[in-house]
Design a protein around this motif. Structure first.
Motif, PDB file in Angstrom:
ATOM      1  N   VAL A 153     -56.242  43.485  72.629  1.00  0.00           N
ATOM      2  CA  VAL A 153     -56.048  43.649  74.064  1.00  0.00           C
ATOM      3  C   VAL A 153     -54.936  42.725  74.538  1.00  0.00           C
ATOM      4  O   VAL A 153     -54.594  41.737  73.881  1.00  0.00           O
ATOM      5  N   ASP A 154     -54.404  43.053  75.697  1.00  0.00           N
ATOM      6  CA  ASP A 154     -53.420  42.189  76.326  1.00  0.00           C
ATOM      7  C   ASP A 154     -54.127  40.903  76.751  1.00  0.00           C
ATOM      8  O   ASP A 154     -55.188  40.964  77.373  1.00  0.00           O
ATOM      9  N   PRO A 155     -53.569  39.733  76.418  1.00  0.00           N
ATOM     10  CA  PRO A 155     -54.217  38.473  76.801  1.00  0.00           C
ATOM     11  C   PRO A 155     -54.455  38.354  78.309  1.00  0.00           C
ATOM     12  O   PRO A 155     -55.399  37.690  78.741  1.00  0.00           O
ATOM     13  N   GLY A 156     -53.647  39.012  79.120  1.00  0.00           N
ATOM     14  CA  GLY A 156     -53.817  38.986  80.560  1.00  0.00           C
ATOM     15  C   GLY A 156     -55.042  39.758  81.026  1.00  0.00           C
ATOM     16  O   GLY A 156     -55.444  39.647  82.188  1.00  0.00           O
ATOM     17  N   ASP A 157     -55.651  40.557  80.127  1.00  0.00           N
ATOM     18  CA  ASP A 157     -56.836  41.337  80.458  1.00  0.00           C
ATOM     19  C   ASP A 157     -58.117  40.549  80.179  1.00  0.00           C
ATOM     20  O   ASP A 157     -59.212  41.037  80.401  1.00  0.00           O
ATOM     21  N   LEU A 158     -57.975  39.312  79.675  1.00  0.00           N
ATOM     22  CA  LEU A 158     -59.142  38.492  79.384  1.00  0.00           C
ATOM     23  C   LEU A 158     -59.471  37.617  80.579  1.00  0.00           C
ATOM     24  O   LEU A 158     -58.589  36.982  81.157  1.00  0.00           O
ATOM     25  N   VAL A 159     -60.737  37.617  80.942  1.00  0.00           N
ATOM     26  CA  VAL A 159     -61.210  36.762  82.026  1.00  0.00           C
ATOM     27  C   VAL A 159     -62.428  35.989  81.539  1.00  0.00           C
ATOM     28  O   VAL A 159     -63.068  36.359  80.552  1.00  0.00           O
ATOM     29  N   LYS A 160     -62.725  34.923  82.248  1.00  0.00           N
ATOM     30  CA  LYS A 160     -63.888  34.110  81.908  1.00  0.00           C
ATOM     31  C   LYS A 160     -65.147  34.838  82.355  1.00  0.00           C
ATOM     32  O   LYS A 160     -65.269  35.227  83.512  1.00  0.00           O
ATOM     33  N   PRO A 161     -66.107  35.046  81.434  1.00  0.00           N
ATOM     34  CA  PRO A 161     -67.333  35.732  81.824  1.00  0.00           C
ATOM     35  C   PRO A 161     -68.192  34.841  82.717  1.00  0.00           C
ATOM     36  O   PRO A 161     -68.154  33.614  82.614  1.00  0.00           O
ATOM     37  N   THR A 162     -68.968  35.470  83.582  1.00  0.00           N
ATOM     38  CA  THR A 162     -69.897  34.725  84.426  1.00  0.00           C
ATOM     39  C   THR A 162     -71.035  34.194  83.552  1.00  0.00           C
ATOM     40  O   THR A 162     -71.220  34.624  82.401  1.00  0.00           O
ATOM     41  N   ASP A 163     -71.833  33.291  84.108  1.00  0.00           N
ATOM     42  CA  ASP A 163     -72.980  32.773  83.365  1.00  0.00           C
ATOM     43  C   ASP A 163     -73.937  33.898  82.984  1.00  0.00           C
ATOM     44  O   ASP A 163     -74.468  33.918  81.880  1.00  0.00           O
ATOM     45  N   ALA A 164     -74.140  34.846  83.895  1.00  0.00           N
ATOM     46  CA  ALA A 164     -75.035  35.977  83.610  1.00  0.00           C
ATOM     47  C   ALA A 164     -74.476  36.837  82.470  1.00  0.00           C
ATOM     48  O   ALA A 164     -75.235  37.282  81.598  1.00  0.00           O
ATOM     49  N   GLU A 165     -73.177  37.071  82.466  1.00  0.00           N
ATOM     50  CA  GLU A 165     -72.555  37.873  81.401  1.00  0.00           C
ATOM     51  C   GLU A 165     -72.639  37.138  80.067  1.00  0.00           C
ATOM     52  O   GLU A 165     -72.874  37.759  79.024  1.00  0.00           O
ATOM     53  N   ARG A 166     -72.458  35.829  80.081  1.00  0.00           N
ATOM     54  CA  ARG A 166     -72.579  35.029  78.852  1.00  0.00           C
ATOM     55  C   ARG A 166     -73.999  35.109  78.306  1.00  0.00           C
ATOM     56  O   ARG A 166     -74.213  35.285  77.105  1.00  0.00           O
ATOM     57  N   LEU A 167     -74.996  34.993  79.192  1.00  0.00           N
ATOM     58  CA  LEU A 167     -76.392  35.056  78.775  1.00  0.00           C
ATOM     59  C   LEU A 167     -76.717  36.416  78.174  1.00  0.00           C
ATOM     60  O   LEU A 167     -77.348  36.504  77.109  1.00  0.00           O
ATOM     61  N   ARG A 168     -76.281  37.497  78.838  1.00  0.00           N
ATOM     62  CA  ARG A 168     -76.524  38.845  78.297  1.00  0.00           C
ATOM     63  C   ARG A 168     -75.889  39.000  76.912  1.00  0.00           C
ATOM     64  O   ARG A 168     -76.486  39.592  76.008  1.00  0.00           O
ATOM     65  N   ALA A 169     -74.690  38.460  76.735  1.00  0.00           N
ATOM     66  CA  ALA A 169     -74.010  38.558  75.439  1.00  0.00           C
ATOM     67  C   ALA A 169     -74.770  37.783  74.366  1.00  0.00           C
ATOM     68  O   ALA A 169     -74.908  38.246  73.231  1.00  0.00           O
ATOM     69  N   LYS A 170     -75.293  36.616  74.726  1.00  0.00           N
ATOM     70  CA  LYS A 170     -76.046  35.822  73.755  1.00  0.00           C
ATOM     71  C   LYS A 170     -77.348  36.517  73.365  1.00  0.00           C
ATOM     72  O   LYS A 170     -77.721  36.536  72.195  1.00  0.00           O
ATOM     73  N   VAL A 171     -78.021  37.097  74.349  1.00  0.00           N
ATOM     74  CA  VAL A 171     -79.258  37.842  74.052  1.00  0.00           C
ATOM     75  C   VAL A 171     -78.934  39.031  73.154  1.00  0.00           C
ATOM     76  O   VAL A 171     -79.640  39.308  72.184  1.00  0.00           O
ATOM     77  N   ARG A 172     -77.839  39.719  73.451  1.00  0.00           N
ATOM     78  CA  ARG A 172     -77.437  40.865  72.635  1.00  0.00           C
ATOM     79  C   ARG A 172     -77.130  40.430  71.198  1.00  0.00           C
ATOM     80  O   ARG A 172     -77.485  41.114  70.236  1.00  0.00           O
ATOM     81  N   ALA A 173     -76.499  39.260  71.043  1.00  0.00           N
ATOM     82  CA  ALA A 173     -76.184  38.747  69.706  1.00  0.00           C
ATOM     83  C   ALA A 173     -77.454  38.419  68.933  1.00  0.00           C
ATOM     84  O   ALA A 173     -77.584  38.755  67.756  1.00  0.00           O
ATOM     85  N   VAL A 174     -78.400  37.770  69.575  1.00  0.00           N
ATOM     86  CA  VAL A 174     -79.667  37.435  68.924  1.00  0.00           C
ATOM     87  C   VAL A 174     -80.411  38.708  68.531  1.00  0.00           C
ATOM     88  O   VAL A 174     -80.943  38.815  67.428  1.00  0.00           O
ATOM     89  N   ASN A 175     -80.417  39.680  69.423  1.00  0.00           N
ATOM     90  CA  ASN A 175     -81.114  40.934  69.136  1.00  0.00           C
ATOM     91  C   ASN A 175     -80.453  41.736  68.026  1.00  0.00           C
ATOM     92  O   ASN A 175     -81.102  42.556  67.387  1.00  0.00           O
ATOM     93  N   SER A 176     -79.171  41.516  67.799  1.00  0.00           N
ATOM     94  CA  SER A 176     -78.489  42.261  66.735  1.00  0.00           C
ATOM     95  C   SER A 176     -78.842  41.715  65.355  1.00  0.00           C
ATOM     96  O   SER A 176     -78.591  42.360  64.349  1.00  0.00           O
ATOM     97  N   HIS A 177     -79.417  40.516  65.297  1.00  0.00           N
ATOM     98  CA  HIS A 177     -79.801  39.879  64.032  1.00  0.00           C
ATOM     99  C   HIS A 177     -78.636  39.781  63.060  1.00  0.00           C
ATOM    100  O   HIS A 177     -78.811  39.917  61.863  1.00  0.00           O
ATOM    101  N   ASP A 178     -77.449  39.585  63.591  1.00  0.00           N
ATOM    102  CA  ASP A 178     -76.259  39.500  62.746  1.00  0.00           C
ATOM    103  C   ASP A 178     -75.826  38.042  62.654  1.00  0.00           C
ATOM    104  O   ASP A 178     -75.397  37.465  63.641  1.00  0.00           O
ATOM    105  N   PRO A 179     -75.925  37.425  61.479  1.00  0.00           N
ATOM    106  CA  PRO A 179     -75.557  36.012  61.341  1.00  0.00           C
ATOM    107  C   PRO A 179     -74.095  35.725  61.667  1.00  0.00           C
ATOM    108  O   PRO A 179     -73.740  34.604  61.973  1.00  0.00           O
ATOM    109  N   LYS A 180     -73.242  36.734  61.643  1.00  0.00           N
ATOM    110  CA  LYS A 180     -71.838  36.538  62.004  1.00  0.00           C
ATOM    111  C   LYS A 180     -71.690  36.161  63.469  1.00  0.00           C
ATOM    112  O   LYS A 180     -70.690  35.624  63.872  1.00  0.00           O
ATOM    113  N   ARG A 181     -72.683  36.461  64.282  1.00  0.00           N
ATOM    114  CA  ARG A 181     -72.602  36.199  65.711  1.00  0.00           C
ATOM    115  C   ARG A 181     -73.161  34.826  66.081  1.00  0.00           C
ATOM    116  O   ARG A 181     -73.206  34.459  67.234  1.00  0.00           O
TER     117      ARG A 181
END
Length: 80
Positions: free
Chosen positions: A48-76
């Motif tokens: 992606v274009d680096p200009g399209d990256l923004v800082k996620p909100t705390d809620a978005e970060r939490l959802r991403a972390k929950v999604r990573a844990v639920n994926s059971h993927d050690p790479k995450r």
């Protein structure tokens, strides 16, 4: 609007949000003017274009972390 003196510059392995898609992922690297992002829960590396990256909100970060844990993927484990 962001204050120009407070420009956010994400670092490698930091969670980022792709503004155009709303996806949250981990910044892997920057090569040839593009940012490589691995979307949480996905195996695909997005370029992606680096200009399209923004800082996620705390809620978005939490959802991403929950999604990573639920994926059971050690790479995450780097985002926890």
């Amino acid at each position: 609007m962001t204050n120009p003196s407070e420009v956010w510059e994400p670092k490698r392995r930091e969670l980022v949000k792709i503004e155009s898609t709303g996806e949250v992922g981990t910044l892997l690297d920057r090569l040839w003017g593009k940012a490589q992002v691995r979307v949480i829960g996905g195996e695909i590396r997005w370029e992606v274009d680096p200009g399209d990256l923004v800082k996620p909100t705390d809620a978005e970060r939490l959802r991403a972390k929950v999604r990573a844990v639920n994926s059971h993927d050690p790479k995450r484990s780097d985002i926890l």
